[in-house]
Write a protein that holds these residues in place. Structure first.
Motif, PDB file in Angstrom:
ATOM      1  N   ASN A  16      12.851  17.483  13.601  1.00 16.37           N
ATOM      2  CA  ASN A  16      12.224  16.207  13.940  1.00 16.37           C
ATOM      3  C   ASN A  16      12.279  16.004  15.451  1.00 16.37           C
ATOM      4  OD1 ASN A  16      11.941  14.184  11.355  1.00 16.37           O
ATOM      5  ND2 ASN A  16      13.494  15.735  11.036  1.00 16.37           N
ATOM      6  N   THR A  18      12.358  13.057  18.424  1.00 17.33           N
ATOM      7  CA  THR A  18      12.633  11.639  18.610  1.00 17.33           C
ATOM      8  C   THR A  18      12.603  11.298  20.091  1.00 17.33           C
ATOM      9  OG1 THR A  18      14.155   9.842  18.052  1.00 17.33           O
ATOM     10  CG2 THR A  18      15.153  11.930  18.703  1.00 17.33           C
ATOM     11  N   TYR A  30      22.296   5.643  16.468  1.00 13.36           N
ATOM     12  CA  TYR A  30      21.350   4.809  15.741  1.00 13.36           C
ATOM     13  C   TYR A  30      20.817   5.559  14.538  1.00 13.36           C
ATOM     14  CZ  TYR A  30      18.023   7.454  18.623  1.00 13.36           C
ATOM     15  OH  TYR A  30      17.333   8.455  19.251  1.00 13.36           O
ATOM     16  N   GLU A  32      17.638   6.796  12.177  1.00 17.22           N
ATOM     17  CA  GLU A  32      16.205   7.074  12.229  1.00 17.22           C
ATOM     18  C   GLU A  32      15.823   7.851  10.974  1.00 17.22           C
ATOM     19  OE1 GLU A  32      14.258   7.946  16.013  1.00 17.22           O
ATOM     20  OE2 GLU A  32      13.591   9.817  15.103  1.00 17.22           O
ATOM     21  N   ASP A  33      14.692   7.487  10.371  1.00 19.75           N
ATOM     22  CA  ASP A  33      14.229   8.184   9.170  1.00 19.75           C
ATOM     23  C   ASP A  33      13.600   9.521   9.526  1.00 19.75           C
ATOM     24  OD1 ASP A  33      15.021   6.048   7.623  1.00 19.75           O
ATOM     25  OD2 ASP A  33      13.017   5.198   7.454  1.00 19.75           O
ATOM     26  N   GLN A  35      11.006  12.407   9.572  1.00 16.17           N
ATOM     27  CA  GLN A  35       9.550  12.369   9.569  1.00 16.17           C
ATOM     28  C   GLN A  35       8.962  13.149   8.392  1.00 16.17           C
ATOM     29  OE1 GLN A  35       8.834  13.968  13.451  1.00 16.17           O
ATOM     30  NE2 GLN A  35       9.760  12.219  14.480  1.00 16.17           N
ATOM     31  N   PRO A  40      17.220   8.469   5.715  1.00 13.26           N
ATOM     32  CA  PRO A  40      17.822   8.007   6.967  1.00 13.26           C
ATOM     33  C   PRO A  40      18.857   8.979   7.521  1.00 13.26           C
ATOM     34  CG  PRO A  40      18.780   6.833   5.131  1.00 13.26           C
ATOM     35  CD  PRO A  40      17.677   7.691   4.557  1.00 13.26           C
TER      36      PRO A  40
END
Length: 62
Positions: A16, A18, A30, A32-33, A35, A40
């Protein structure tokens, strides 16, 4: 300042990309889901204050 970095999803293993906001601090955490699988990931971001190299790891979110 923003930069991009890649991490592997802790669930499906897919790569992924980011965005990292360097102005938010040298240590960041943090959620983040993914993609790909949409699950999560808890992201832990460390930024080297001299080179601005980004180290990012992902962990499961229960």
């Amino acid at each position: 300042m923003q930069n991009t970095s890649e991490y592997r999803c802790a669930f499906c293993g897919e790569l992924n990309t980011t965005f990292i906001d360097i102005s938010a601090g040298l240590q960041q955490s943090y959620v983040e889901d993914c993609q790909v699988c949409c699950r999560p990931n808890q992201l832990y971001v460390s930024i080297d204050d001299h080179t601005l190299d980004i180290d990012i790891t992902a962990d499961y979110v229960e």
